[in-house]
Motif scaffolding. Structure first.
Motif, short mmCIF file in Angstrom:
data_model
loop_
_atom_site.label_atom_id
_atom_site.label_comp_id
_atom_site.label_asym_id
_atom_site.label_seq_id
_atom_site.Cartn_x
_atom_site.Cartn_y
_atom_site.Cartn_z
N ASP A 1 0.86 -1.48 0.02
CA ASP A 1 -0.01 0.74 0.04
C ASP A 1 1.43 0.90 0.05
N GLY A 2 2.02 1.25 0.01
CA GLY A 2 2.96 2.36 -0.44
C GLY A 2 3.47 2.81 1.30
N ASP A 3 3.13 1.48 2.11
CA ASP A 3 3.92 1.95 3.31
C ASP A 3 5.29 1.90 3.79
N VAL A 4 5.82 1.80 3.08
CA VAL A 4 7.71 0.82 3.35
C VAL A 4 8.25 0.89 4.60
N GLN A 5 7.76 0.75 5.61
CA GLN A 5 9.02 0.53 7.23
C GLN A 5 9.53 -0.41 6.55
N ARG A 6 11.08 0.14 7.01
CA ARG A 6 12.11 -0.68 6.93
C ARG A 6 12.62 -0.97 8.70
N LYS A 7 13.03 -2.16 8.87
CA LYS A 7 13.34 -2.81 10.12
C LYS A 7 14.57 -3.75 9.74
N ASN A 8 15.26 -3.73 11.50
CA ASN A 8 16.27 -4.17 12.08
C ASN A 8 16.26 -5.50 12.19
N GLY A 9 16.91 -7.21 12.30
CA GLY A 9 16.93 -8.14 12.99
C GLY A 9 17.82 -8.64 13.30
N SER A 10 17.22 -9.90 14.06
CA SER A 10 18.69 -10.72 13.51
C SER A 10 18.10 -12.35 13.56
N ILE A 11 18.97 -13.13 12.88
CA ILE A 11 19.04 -14.35 12.87
C ILE A 11 19.84 -15.21 14.14
N VAL A 12 19.13 -16.05 15.48
CA VAL A 12 19.64 -16.65 15.74
C VAL A 12 20.24 -18.09 15.96
N LEU A 13 20.71 -18.53 15.99
CA LEU A 13 21.52 -19.40 16.13
C LEU A 13 21.25 -20.08 17.74
N LEU A 14 20.79 -20.88 18.19
CA LEU A 14 20.77 -21.89 19.95
C LEU A 14 21.58 -23.05 19.90
N ASP A 15 21.84 -23.08 20.95
CA ASP A 15 22.69 -25.04 20.84
C ASP A 15 21.15 -25.21 21.26
N ARG A 16 21.37 -27.05 22.04
CA ARG A 16 20.47 -27.58 21.98
C ARG A 16 19.55 -27.15 23.75
N ARG A 17 20.35 -26.35 24.24
CA ARG A 17 19.78 -26.11 25.57
C ARG A 17 18.92 -24.66 25.41
N GLY A 18 18.73 -24.25 24.49
CA GLY A 18 17.99 -22.89 23.80
C GLY A 18 18.89 -21.82 24.03
N GLN A 19 19.89 -21.68 24.63
CA GLN A 19 21.08 -21.29 24.80
C GLN A 19 22.08 -20.31 23.29
N GLU A 20 21.72 -18.85 23.34
CA GLU A 20 22.55 -18.00 21.75
C GLU A 20 24.21 -18.87 21.65
N VAL A 21 24.44 -19.33 19.91
CA VAL A 21 25.25 -19.70 20.33
C VAL A 21 26.22 -18.46 18.83
N MET A 22 25.39 -18.14 18.50
CA MET A 22 25.56 -16.84 16.34
C MET A 22 24.48 -16.48 16.45
N ARG A 23 24.93 -15.33 16.13
CA ARG A 23 24.13 -14.11 15.67
C ARG A 23 23.86 -13.64 14.37
N TRP A 24 23.38 -13.13 13.67
CA TRP A 24 23.58 -12.53 12.43
C TRP A 24 22.15 -11.69 12.33
N ASN A 25 22.51 -10.16 11.78
CA ASN A 25 21.93 -9.13 11.81
C ASN A 25 22.20 -9.04 10.48
N PHE A 26 20.54 -8.05 10.58
CA PHE A 26 20.41 -7.14 9.47
C PHE A 26 19.81 -6.46 9.51
N PHE A 27 19.68 -5.92 8.58
CA PHE A 27 19.07 -3.60 8.68
C PHE A 27 18.69 -3.54 7.22
N ALA A 28 17.49 -2.48 7.83
CA ALA A 28 17.08 -1.97 6.79
C ALA A 28 15.94 -2.55 6.45
N ALA A 29 15.34 -3.64 6.25
CA ALA A 29 15.08 -5.03 5.52
C ALA A 29 13.35 -4.35 5.52
#
Length: 145
Positions: free
Chosen positions: A85-113
């Motif tokens: 509808d013409g309202d482009v809302q840019r957002k930042n975010g992350s893809i977070v890899l977790l171990d078997r216990r659910g703890q963060e192992v690695m993170r990739w941040n993306f910008f202006a998506a």
């Protein structure tokens, strides 16, 4: 094994989460496309005619593709419809890899998506698969944190 040698196993790819500013979608089936490529510019210099010089050009980032099972939440779909509808809302975010216990192992941040493509589920009266929808995020870079 010597005290200096330590076994380091690779991480598994099945336990992850996606965080997007203001959107709380919890489970995704598949996330792909967080990569980048640098264009190569070949330049032939005078006097050095055997091989061209190779210079770095523009960096291009593939779209991040999110796939998830159809549910009643609409946050990602509504974000896409706002862009339609013409309202482009840019957002930042992350893809977070977790171990078997659910703890963060690695993170990739993306910008202006922003969501550039939505693909609804394939439906089949004879099927028994989960209905999967897809959203592609165009962005301006991804970095491993």
């Amino acid at each position: 094994m010597s005290p200096l040698a330590q076994r380091v196993d690779p991480e598994f790819n099945f336990n992850f989460r996606v965080e997007i500013d203001g959107i709380t979608r919890a489970a995704f089936h598949d996330v792909t496309g967080f990569d980048s490529t640098i264009d190569v510019i070949e330049h032939r210099e005078g006097g050095d005619n055997l091989t061209p010089r190779k210079l770095p050009g523009m960096t291009k980032h593939a779209n991040i593709v999110l796939k998830w099972g159809l549910a009643t939440d609409r946050e990602l779909y509504d974000w896409h419809i706002a862009a339609v509808d013409g309202d482009v809302q840019r957002k930042n975010g992350s893809i977070v890899l977790l171990d078997r216990r659910g703890q963060e192992v690695m993170r990739w941040n993306f910008f202006a998506a922003w969501p550039s493509k939505w693909d609804g589920p394939d439906l089949n009266a004879e099927g028994n698969d989960v209905a999967i929808q897809t959203l592609e995020l165009t962005h301006e870079g991804v970095r491993q944190a």
